[in-house]
Design a protein around this motif. Sequence first.
Motif, PDB file in Angstrom:
ATOM      1  N   VAL B 256      35.387   2.854  53.433  1.00  0.00           N
ATOM      2  CA  VAL B 256      35.066   2.288  52.092  1.00  0.00           C
ATOM      3  C   VAL B 256      34.353   0.599  52.458  1.00  0.00           C
ATOM      4  CG1 VAL B 256      35.404   1.064  49.893  1.00  0.00           C
ATOM      5  CG2 VAL B 256      36.564   3.222  50.927  1.00  0.00           C
ATOM      6  N   ALA B 257      33.047   0.553  52.110  1.00  0.00           N
ATOM      7  CA  ALA B 257      32.131  -0.337  52.454  1.00  0.00           C
ATOM      8  C   ALA B 257      32.089  -1.337  50.973  1.00  0.00           C
ATOM      9  CB  ALA B 257      30.660   0.130  52.804  1.00  0.00           C
ATOM     10  N   GLY B 258      31.844  -2.631  51.397  1.00  0.00           N
ATOM     11  CA  GLY B 258      31.491  -3.586  50.375  1.00  0.00           C
ATOM     12  C   GLY B 258      30.487  -4.494  50.871  1.00  0.00           C
ATOM     13  N   LEU B 259      29.788  -5.196  50.230  1.00  0.00           N
ATOM     14  CA  LEU B 259      28.742  -6.129  50.865  1.00  0.00           C
ATOM     15  C   LEU B 259      29.450  -7.085  51.786  1.00  0.00           C
ATOM     16  CD1 LEU B 259      26.530  -7.088  47.881  1.00  0.00           C
ATOM     17  CD2 LEU B 259      26.121  -5.470  49.648  1.00  0.00           C
ATOM     18  N   ALA B 262      29.417  -4.081  55.154  1.00  0.00           N
ATOM     19  CA  ALA B 262      28.254  -3.156  54.699  1.00  0.00           C
ATOM     20  C   ALA B 262      28.211  -2.047  55.914  1.00  0.00           C
ATOM     21  CB  ALA B 262      26.992  -3.642  54.515  1.00  0.00           C
ATOM     22  N   ALA B 264      30.514  -0.479  57.045  1.00  0.00           N
ATOM     23  CA  ALA B 264      31.665   0.326  56.997  1.00  0.00           C
ATOM     24  C   ALA B 264      30.797   1.611  56.193  1.00  0.00           C
ATOM     25  CB  ALA B 264      32.727   0.076  56.150  1.00  0.00           C
TER      26      ALA B 264
END
Lengths: 285, 337, 323
Positions: B256-259, B262, B264
């Motif tokens: 699960v990517a977030g900013l 990224a 990920a």
Amino acid sequence: MKAALAGLNRLGRIGLGILVLFGLMALAGPALAPYDPRATQVDAQGKMISLSPPTWRHPLGTTWQGRDVLSQVLHGARPTLVVGLSAALILAFVGVNVGLWSGYFGGWVDLVLMRAVDILYGLPFLPLMVVVMSLLAREQKYVILGIGLVAWRDVARVVRAQVLSLREEAYIKAVRSVGAGHLRVIYLHLFPNLLPLALLFLAFGLVWSILGHADLSFLGFGDPAHPTWGDMVSSAWAAGVMTEAYWWYLAPSVCIAAVSTGAFFLACALEEAVDPRLRRRGPGA
Amino acid sequence: MLEIRDMSVAFDLAETRLRAVDRVSLTIGPGQRLGLAGESGCGKSTLARAILGLLPENARVEQGRIVFQGRDLLALSPRERRALLWEEMAYVPQASLNSLNPVYRVAAQALEAVRLHRPDAHKQKQEYIARLSGLLVTAGLEERCLASFPHQLSGGMLQRAVIAMAFVLEPRLIVGDEPTTALDVITQGRVMGLFKSMAEETGAALLMISHDLASLARVCDSLAIMYAGRIVESGPWARVIEEPWHPYTMGLLQAVAGLDRAGAVLRYIPGAPPRPGETLAGCRFAPRCPFALDICLQEAPGLRAGPEPNRRAACHRLAEAGGLRRRAFEDEVWSKM
Amino acid sequence: MVEDVILEARGLTKTFRPGLSLPWLGMGRPATLALREISFKLAAGQSLGVVGQSGSGKTTLGLIVSHLLSPSRGQVFFQGRDLAGLAGGELKQWRRQVQVIFQDPFSAMNPRLTILRNLAEPLRVHRLTTRAKERGRVTAAMASAGLKHPADVLDRLPRQLSGGQLQRAALARSLILEPRLLIADEPVSMLDASLRAAFLDQLQRSRREKDLSLVYITHNLVEVAAVTDQVLVLYRGQLMELGPTPAVLSRPWHPYTRELIKAVPSLAPLSPVTEVKVWDARPRDLTGCSFRPDCPEAGPECRQGEPEPRPVSPGRMVACWRV
């Protein structure tokens, strides 16, 4: 062929069977006919056998001028199917191509072609044909051309609508972005996806052409060199014996109804194969 | 409020029978907002449809029970189950565009649904219209949307209109099947927020289904992870996210990517889930699991309670979860597979 | 430092007229503005992210730079050549250098042709191989797009493949002509979360291998952060912000970019739900900046007209009255 048959439902196979039967009749009919369809039949005394009801000698009776009805029916299959098939081929060919070009290019091509379709929709079929036949000649080829060049309008409209939606599919855009020319996109990528639709219209075109041709013959504008079932009904009508000599027009009428019903069954079965929504629900995906 | 016990759902195909949901047990309490996550084909939609009584003709519940507010749903007639829809439980599908008829105005279609369930609705038509407009405003739509045809609204607006309609009869349970997948990120977040606020307002329970864990975060207070027809882990949202017990959950979370992370977005669990109908003796995730032992390939683990309340996981190495978790967030663990 | 510019857009504007319009006959409805004055440069080997919501004009921009749609105004230059001047054989040669991947994997392949035939089509169009060698080249392209066991897939029809496989096959088809520039329009938005990563990972590998430039169109900033060097933010056809991706994402100048960043999903439960205002209803008051009706920071100065993009720092453009 086997696979194509398997794709048809029962109705379609019945229709195909009827058409094959009449196809055989068109091929072998003239050879099977017991008499010359134009010869006046005479009895032992040399008297013309006019308006004889069905007998052993004439199983379907005779006409006003003493001609054998069975022989006329057997001879009538060929012009019916020749006109029907040729006109259907023309109307499917013209309609599919007009639809393809109109939908693919859009703009002015579309504008011009679709206005032509609109004009054709405005022309009444039978009066137009009567004028054409009177101006040219009462020949089979003009009947074929007349029907074929009028009835493509429906095909063009449906094919165009289909092309408009296919054109937006990613694979068509992808082929264009690869650098494929217009003709390649139209005939190698769009057309195969319209093939089922083209077959369907071939079958419907057969129905329209057979019925249109019968109408024309009944009105007395058929080709006199190739008498058809429509011509037979027309002569019975002209002779004013519709009430007493049922045998004269019954067999040709049944034949017209049967062959057009066969073509119609086939068309319906093809339509179902083309449009999955019409199919009864099979096992879910 | 809703209790599913040991339920299996199978599809009858031409030659075989496929089990899409395999002995699943699940409970949803009043007002609970449960997220059900898993890859496509894991059986999550089939599970939802079984609860709603909307299974396709060739699928049926083979075993188990579904108890909803004290009633055994499987014992009800199809007619009684239809009566429950909208009234007691509502359904928000992925593509709302297709669930609305293009030739009727939105208001007419919403009222039609009301009329089917409340035969006296015509007497209080104005009341229902007022209620609908109120719901639409809560959903961030203008009242004039009621008088629009579906094609006049954007995808996000339609989805919100359908959600608002689902709440009209104040059902106790709303099932959303990928309700935001077709929308862009901004609209996605807002629609999920809408689900949450409307559920809080009416006290309805939610069952939200998605292949995307992050999209569920805005709504859910608890989480169940499904893999190949089985639930592999369940528990309170924050606990499962912070300290997953099952390696599959760990694999999903590390991707699960977030900013802020990224990179990920390029991470994934290698391999593919077993094909439907493929039988495996052991744990179904074992072939893709970086921590699989011999026992994992031989014996299927059951869903077991662990050291925390309300949490379960189906893993032979449950006791070592903490150690596995540390390794699961190292890149090489998954890329080596 | 002189950079080698592979793609340049100057003042791209596109208006759509619904239906056929014959203004001199009084026919035709008002045109809608899909893109307004978009300009950017892309250096060779670099990637540009185009980000915006549905209806922002990002797909239109993709179609224009891939020369599948012509702009109403403005020009596109590829390695210094104006695309409008290309025709016939030159256009065909240009097509070899620029390839497109579309959003929907399930319509990416001609359903009546096998995967082999679909992938060989670019080779046949450009007469690059013989029938005998076709299979080998397609297999090689599929391997370089990360499709495992190409032999199993080649003779199947598209409907027998999964979405992830189809999108990889589409990648393979776009790589087979060895292009210089790839244009990808939301290539992963219809894939499962777990398949997205695998596809993007492969895309990045292929780019590194072939030194490929990329225009990547998406609504998801996380994808932009992962695969692009530059980012262009679009809102209702207007350029809002343009600049190096890390700088724009860490220090966004435009309020709309800030909204997009806020919208990125994360695992932390969103505490109180943000207050709901009327979303994407057609704004009644159209004066000023087109983002003004949705802008949380709009002030009176925002009514003075559409702000033009202006440079704020080296390599960065912003269109906002308040910056």
